[in-house]
Write an enzyme that holds these catalytic residues in place. Structure first.
Site, mmCIF file in Angstrom:
data_model
loop_
_atom_site.group_PDB
_atom_site.id
_atom_site.type_symbol
_atom_site.label_atom_id
_atom_site.label_comp_id
_atom_site.label_asym_id
_atom_site.label_seq_id
_atom_site.Cartn_x
_atom_site.Cartn_y
_atom_site.Cartn_z
ATOM 1 N N GLY A 171 -5.953 12.488 0.716
ATOM 2 C CA GLY A 171 -7.393 12.691 0.649
ATOM 3 C C GLY A 171 -8.350 11.343 0.529
ATOM 4 C CB ALA A 189 -7.814 4.233 3.037
ATOM 5 C CG LEU A 190 -2.470 6.623 5.219
ATOM 6 C CD1 LEU A 190 -1.597 6.302 6.634
ATOM 7 C CD2 LEU A 190 -1.859 7.729 4.691
ATOM 8 C CB CYS A 192 0.018 0.213 -4.478
ATOM 9 S SG CYS A 192 0.884 -1.303 -4.021
ATOM 10 C CB VAL A 216 0.687 -5.422 -16.202
ATOM 11 C CG1 VAL A 216 0.816 -5.941 -14.564
ATOM 12 C CG2 VAL A 216 2.289 -5.353 -16.620
ATOM 13 C CB ILE A 217 -4.086 -3.469 -15.486
ATOM 14 C CG1 ILE A 217 -2.879 -2.596 -14.610
ATOM 15 C CG2 ILE A 217 -5.316 -3.162 -14.867
ATOM 16 C CD1 ILE A 217 -3.226 -1.363 -14.483
ATOM 17 N NE ARG A 272 -2.549 3.347 -12.368
ATOM 18 C CZ ARG A 272 -3.542 3.252 -11.914
ATOM 19 N NH1 ARG A 272 -4.421 2.436 -12.306
ATOM 20 N NH2 ARG A 272 -3.821 4.037 -10.875
ATOM 21 C CG HIS A 284 18.386 -31.385 -7.134
ATOM 22 N ND1 HIS A 284 17.707 -31.079 -8.787
ATOM 23 C CD2 HIS A 284 17.997 -32.569 -7.088
ATOM 24 C CE1 HIS A 284 17.089 -32.087 -9.329
ATOM 25 N NE2 HIS A 284 17.183 -33.257 -8.263
#
Length: 460
Positions: free
Chosen positions: A34, A37-38, A42, A178-179, A268, A439
């Site tokens: 919905g 956009a797919l 993420c 993290v966010i 989240r 190396h």
């Protein structure tokens, strides 16, 4: 209308990957989305746009350090509109790419928000679709703070922080996960004063404590200010901006911070509202996650769930692995996800990457272990590039089996892959150390950490 073998609710990483894999296995598949956009959170307002901005801001920040390389740059400036335009184009191109993959693999896209009115039925708008199996892959959304209104203008979620049209003078980030750290560093690089306020007495909860301290030290050098052990009480809008009031945890002391913008990044939560799960009798845990068994089955036959809306790491790649395993089991194949070998990466500078158990978890369990560490300061490639912050840390049992691996350093998200593979294949620290590494390369630090776990470090 024919009956679908599988209807996937949600077009995020887990959902679209599951739909494509199911189609490859010969199923008649539809995916309901919905958002318009797919790609889910993420791709649209999470992993991908944040990494685009991290990359753009890193290139600007690097200009300040080129003088040490004998390179002078004058008159550099930020065109924030162009930077946001680049980010949006990347997102747009990738979402269109998923649509192309759907057509290529014969997955039908149904646009709209879904609910499950009864077993074997998915409702989208006024239409009812029949399915032998239903897969819930609805992902997650930012967790709000009680009493704090997110308006995406002054008080932002990660979505708003990815779309600001000006660089704030002072951005306060609530949450040192993290966010918060990734987006905090984006805006610090672009010129904002950034203060990170965290309830706990440390950053990056869940990450190995020693590695988290290295990350905090490095981020402090790069301009982030930390106020740990603070509980946010309120945010008030004034004529001059925002006033934050917080309490020192465990102390009778109140503190006030003035800011232009506030980013709420305290975690989240699963998105399950509106699906009708309670009416169907699908069991949820106290935090709202869908309860599933080892085959991703919910408490209602024929309905499955994966990704961020079920317990486990809330990571896009984990959701993808869930999706593939789930539909392969539906097709009668073996499917399995080893959550102990699912890596996590924080794409700050330096990067923080982790897989397996932390040293704190091993101590708590009473597990016997050895530690191998190697600092990037002693790595010749890191010295030549000037990326010397951080270290590689490997945890192994007495026989050398790798129990966990943690990296703070440049390209840590790439370096961790070798250790993930080693754990997946039950390779020991001796076997990793015996592998010839190029190396000079950052990967030599992985080899040296494994040597150190054996008491055989060469360059430490």
């Amino acid at each position: 209308m024919s009956i679908y073998d599988l209807i996937v609710i949600g077009g995020g990483p887990g959902g679209y990957v599951a739909a494509i894999r199911a189609a490859q296995l010969g199923m008649k598949v539809a995916c309901v989305e919905g958002r318009g956009a797919l790609g889910g959170t993420c791709l649209n307002v999470g992993c991908i746009p944040s990494k685009a901005l991290l990359t753009s801001s890193a290139k600007y920040a690097e200009l300040a350090h080129l003088s040490s390389h004998g390179i002078a740059v004058e008159g550099a400036s930020v065109d924030l509109g162009a930077m946001m335009g680049r980010k949006d184009k990347i997102v747009g191109d990738l979402t269109k790419g998923i649509g192309f993959l759907f057509k290529k693999n014969g997955v039908e896209l149904i646009e709209g928000w879904a609910s499950i009115p009864a077993d074997g039925q998915v409702k989208v708008g006024d239409d009812i679709y029949e399915a032998k199996n239903i897969l819930i892959a609805t992902g997650s959304e930012p967790t709000p703070l009680n009493g704090i209104e997110i308006d995406e203008v002054d008080v932002l979620s990660s979505t708003g922080a990815l779309a600001m049209d000006t660089v704030p003078d002072h951005l306060v980030v609530v949450g040192a996960g993290v966010i918060g750290l990734e987006l905090g560093q984006v805006w610090a690089r672009l010129g904002a004063k950034v203060t990170v306020v965290e309830y706990l007495d440390r950053v990056l909860p869940g990450i190995d404590g020693e590695i988290a301290k290295l990350a905090q030290r490095a981020l402090s050098k790069r301009g982030l200010k930390f106020q740990l052990g603070r509980a946010l009480k309120s945010i008030e809008k004034t004529g001059a901006g925002l006033t934050l009031t917080s309490d020192r945890v465990g102390k009778d002391k109140e503190e006030v911070i003035e800011a232009d913008k506030v980013l709420i990044a305290v975690g989240r939560r699963p998105v399950t509202r509106g699906l009708g799960l309670e009416e169907l009798g699908i069991a949820l845990d106290p935090r709202g996650f869908v309860q599933v068994d080892g085959s991703f089955r919910t408490s209602v036959p024929g309905i499955y769930a994966i990704g961020d809306c079920v317990p486990g790491p809330m990571l896009a790649h984990k959701a993808e692995e869930d999706g593939v395993a789930c539909v392969e089991m539906l097709a009668g194949q073996g499917g399995h996800v080893d959550y102990n070998t699912v890596p996590g990466v924080v794409y700050t500078d330096p990067e923080v990457a982790s897989v397996g158990l932390t040293e704190e978890a091993l101590k708590e369990a009473g597990t016997e272990y050895t530690v191998g560490k190697f600092a990037f300061m002693a790595n010749s490639r890191a010295r030549s590039t000037g990326e010397t912050d951080g270290a590689v840390k490997v945890l192994a049992d007495p026989d050398g089996k790798i129990l966990g691996a943690h990296i703070c350093g440049a390209h840590g998200g790439d370096l961790i892959a070798e250790l993930v593979l080693a754990m997946t294949k039950n390779a020991t620290v001796a076997e990793v150390a015996a592998t010839c590494h190029a190396h000079p390369a950052m990967g030599e630090a992985v080899k040296e950490a494994c040597l150190d776990a054996m008491g055989r470090a060469i360059h430490a």
